[in-house]
Design a protein around this motif. Structure first.
Motif, mmCIF file in Angstrom:
data_model
loop_
_atom_site.group_PDB
_atom_site.id
_atom_site.type_symbol
_atom_site.label_atom_id
_atom_site.label_comp_id
_atom_site.label_asym_id
_atom_site.label_seq_id
_atom_site.Cartn_x
_atom_site.Cartn_y
_atom_site.Cartn_z
ATOM 1 N N HIS A 61 4.945 -0.222 5.408
ATOM 2 C CA HIS A 61 5.788 0.585 6.251
ATOM 3 C C HIS A 61 4.864 1.016 7.340
ATOM 4 C CE1 HIS A 61 9.342 1.807 3.578
ATOM 5 N NE2 HIS A 61 9.597 0.794 4.415
ATOM 6 N N ASP A 80 3.818 5.283 -1.837
ATOM 7 C CA ASP A 80 5.304 5.933 -1.637
ATOM 8 C C ASP A 80 5.716 5.240 -3.017
ATOM 9 O OD1 ASP A 80 4.702 6.897 0.527
ATOM 10 O OD2 ASP A 80 6.258 5.697 1.700
ATOM 11 N N HIS A 107 12.710 6.281 -1.957
ATOM 12 C CA HIS A 107 11.599 7.268 -2.513
ATOM 13 C C HIS A 107 12.195 7.865 -3.735
ATOM 14 C CE1 HIS A 107 8.756 7.245 0.974
ATOM 15 N NE2 HIS A 107 9.879 6.878 1.835
ATOM 16 N N HIS A 152 1.180 0.023 1.345
ATOM 17 C CA HIS A 152 2.481 -0.932 1.639
ATOM 18 C C HIS A 152 2.548 -1.070 3.133
ATOM 19 C CE1 HIS A 152 4.350 3.173 1.640
ATOM 20 N NE2 HIS A 152 5.245 2.536 2.269
ATOM 21 N N ASP A 204 4.662 3.758 8.913
ATOM 22 C CA ASP A 204 3.746 5.071 8.804
ATOM 23 C C ASP A 204 2.642 5.031 7.940
ATOM 24 O OD1 ASP A 204 5.953 4.712 6.645
ATOM 25 O OD2 ASP A 204 5.472 6.843 6.234
ATOM 26 N N HIS A 205 2.590 3.794 7.378
ATOM 27 C CA HIS A 205 1.327 3.556 6.586
ATOM 28 C C HIS A 205 0.413 2.488 7.101
ATOM 29 C CE1 HIS A 205 2.449 5.788 2.972
ATOM 30 N NE2 HIS A 205 3.596 5.846 3.589
ATOM 31 N N HIS A 226 8.553 0.743 -4.463
ATOM 32 C CA HIS A 226 9.250 1.203 -3.306
ATOM 33 C C HIS A 226 9.725 0.318 -2.366
ATOM 34 C CE1 HIS A 226 9.311 3.792 0.359
ATOM 35 N NE2 HIS A 226 8.261 3.011 1.051
#
Ligand SMILES: [Zn+2]
Length: 471
Positions: free
Chosen positions: A67, A194, A414, A65, A69-70, A168
Motif C-alpha cells: 500500500h 497492517d 483492517h 506491504h 501509505d507504506h 491484510h
C-alpha cells in the motif's frame, strides 16, 4: 536501541519508522516502511520534508506491504541517495511493480493538469509537486529483495528478519526483527504492519507471534467493531437482487488492489451458494485487472475457502459472466448496456479514472444502484454520493442522482478493536514496550486504553511524530 516515528504517528498515513542500534560495536540504522502521507496540503508538506538524517545513512528498508501509505516514498528515498536493499515478500514486490509507477504517473498528471489550469487562469496557489518520476520508481524496484514468509534472513551481522503473514492484502507481512545488541542478549521487535480482519475474504488470518520485547501495532480501527461478514453478504444480496429485478445496472467503485478482488470473490461465492442468480460482471480498470491476475498467481497464499471457491469457478465458468475490459473503446461500449450489468471500476473514491464515466452514465436512472464498499474521504465525489447529494458535477456537467446509493460496510482490510486485541493475545507474556501507531488520535487512544485494561500491559505508548524512544 531507539525507534523514531517519522509518520503514521497520530494519523493513518505516512508509515515510516527508523530503528537505530549498536550491533557488534557498529552503528546501524534501518527503516520499517517508507510510506507516503495522503490527504490535503499538510500531507504534501510532510512528503517534501527532509529526513532528520541523510538517506545514505540507512543500511536497509524492511517493507511490510505494498500500500502506498507504506511504500509510496521509496522512490524518493532512493533518488535522494539510499542505495541499500528493500526487503519485502514476493507478492509485495509484484504489487509494487504496478503501484509505484502508477503513483509516479498520477503525480505527473496532477502537475500537468494544474499547469494547464494555471495557464487558463483557473488555478490559484502553489502548483503540486511530483515527488518522483517514473524512472525513479523503476530505480526503487531494482533495490527490492524478496523474502518468503517464515524464512529467516540475516540482514547484517546481528540483525535477523522473518516475515509472517499479516492477512491484510496480498503479500502483507508482520516483520519480526531480532537485534543482537550484545552477544548474550537478542531483542525482538515486532512491527505489525497492517493487520487483517480474522475470517476476512481471500486472506488467511493474521499469524500470531508468541514473544517480543517491543511491539509496534497499527490502530486504524482501534476504537470500533466491524459488521459481520454475514450482515455484509445479506446487504449485498438485497441490492443485487432488487436491482437485477428492476433491470438496472449496479456500479461499484472499488480500489483496484484488494477491494476489487474481494468483491469479485464475494459475488462469485454468493452465486456458488445459490444466493444470487447468474451474474454479468465487468471489471473496468487496468490496474484491477493486473491485481486480479496477481491474486490468481499467488493462489496458494489465499485462505482455503477462497481457494475452493476459485476452483469451483474454474470448473463452472458459465456461472458468472466475468469480463475484464482492456481498452477505452470497450469501456465506452459499456454505456450502451441499460440493465443487468455489474460494473466494478476505480478509483475507489470516484474522483478519477473510468468510474467517473460509469457514474455519469448510470446516476441519472432510478433503477440503477451504486454500491459503496470502501472509505470515502471528505471532499471526494464518493462522499458526496454517500451524503445523499441530489446532483453532482462530472466533467463540468451537472448530473442528477436518481440511482439509489448503498453503503456496504464490513469489507474492511483492517482488523477491528477485537481483532487487534486478539492478535496481541498471541504474545505469551507482555512485551516490554508497545507502541500504538497508524490511527487517528481517538482510535489510537481507545486501543491503547483497551490494551492497558484488558491485557493488563503497562508500557503502552502512543508515540509522537519525529520523537525518538529508547527501548
Ligand atoms: Zn495497508
Amino acid at each position: 536501541m531507539k525507534i523514531q516515528f517519522l509518520g503514521a504517528a497520530g494519523e493513518v498515513t505516512g508509515s515510516r519508522h527508523s530503528v537505530e542500534a549498536i550491533v557488534g560495536g557498529r552503528d546501524i540504522r534501518f527503516m520499517v516502511d517508507f510510506g507516503m502521507f495522503q490527504g490535503g496540503r499538510e500531507a504534501t508538506a510532510k512528503n517534501l520534508e527532509p529526513l532528520p538524517f541523510p538517506p545514505k545513512a540507512i543500511d536497509f528498508v524492511i517493507l511490510t506491504h505494498a500500500h502506498i501509505d507504506h511504500s509510496g516514498l521509496l522512490p524518493r528515498l532512493c533518488a535522494q541517495g539510499f542505495v541499500g536493499p528493500i526487503y519485502c515478500t514476493e507478492a509485495t514486490f509484484e504489487l509494487l511493480k504496478i503501484l509505484l509507477p502508477d503513483s509516479a504517473h498520477l503525480q505527473r498528471s496532477d502537475v500537468e493538469r494544474a499547469v494547464r489550469r494555471q495557464k487558463a487562469g483557473k488555478w490559484r496557489g502553489d502548483l503540486p509537486v511530483a515527488l518522483y518520476s517514473m524512472e525513479e520508481a523503476e530505480l526503487a524496484l531494482a533495490q527490492c529483495e524478496v523474502l518468503s514468509y517464515g524464512k529467516h534472513l540475516e540482514l547484517c551481522k546481528g540483525v535477523e528478519l522473518e516475515f509472517q503473514n499479516a492477512g491484510h492484502i496480498l503479500g502483507s507481512a508482520i516483520a519480526v526483527i531480532d537485534i543482537a545488541e550484545d552477544e548474550s542478549k537478542v531483542k525482538r521487535c515486532v512491527f505489525s504492519g497492517d493487520i487483517g480482519m480474522k475470517g476476512k475474504l481471500l486472506m488467511p488470518d493474521p499469524a500470531l507471534i508468541s514473544q517480543a520485547d517491543v511491539v509496534v501495532i497499527e490502530s486504524t480501527y482501534g476504537d470500533r467493531l466491524h459488521k459481520t461478514l454475514a450482515e455484509t453478504e445479506s446487504e449485498l444480496i438485497d441490492v443485487v437482487t432488487n436491482t437485477m429485478n428492476a433491470h438496472g445496472n449496479i456500479v461499484i467503485p472499488a480500489f483496484a488492489v484488494g477491494r476489487t478482488q474481494e468483491i469479485l470473490f464475494l459475488l462469485i461465492d454468493l452465486v456458488k451458494r445459490n444466493l444470487l442468480p447468474h451474474l454479468s460482471i465487468w471489471v473496468d480498470s487496468p490496474m484491477a485487472t493486473a491485481a486480479t491476475h496477481l491474486t490468481q498467481h499467488f493462489f496458494s497464499q489465499l485462505d482455503k475457502e477462497s481457494q475452493s471457491t476459485f476452483e469451483w469457478f474454474k470448473n463452472n465458468p458459465s456461472a458468472v459472466d466475468l469480463r475484464f475490459i482492456a481498452d477505452v473503446e470497450e469501456s465506452k461500449a459499456l454505456n450502451k448496456i441499460k440493465g443487468g450489468a455489474i460494473i466494478i471500476s476505480a478509483s475507489g473514491m470516484c474522483d478519477a479514472g473510468r468510474i467517473v464515466h460509469h457514474l455519469q452514465n448510470n446516476l441519472p436512472r432510478a433503477q440503477n444502484a451504486i454500491v459503496i464498499t470502501g472509505f470515502q474521504a471528505y471532499g471526494s465525489l464518493g462522499r458526496r454520493l454517500v451524503d445523499k447529494a441530489t446532483k453532482v458535477r462530472l466533467f463540468g456537467e451537472e448530473v442528477q442522482v436518481r440511482a439509489s446509493i448503498h453503503t456496504i460496510g464490513g469489507l474492511s482490510a483492517h482488523a477491528d478493536q477485537a481483532g487487534l486485541l486478539d492478535w496481541l493475545r498471541g504474545f505469551r507474556s507482555a512485551p516490554k514496550s508497545v507502541f500504538v501507531v497508524h490511527g487517528e488520535p481517538e482510535a489510537s487512544a481507545v486501543l491503547a486504553q483497551a490494551i492497558r485494561e484488558e491485557l493488563e500491559w503497562k508500557n503502552v505508548v502512543i508515540p509522537e511524530r519525529l520523537h525518538s524512544y529508547s527501548c
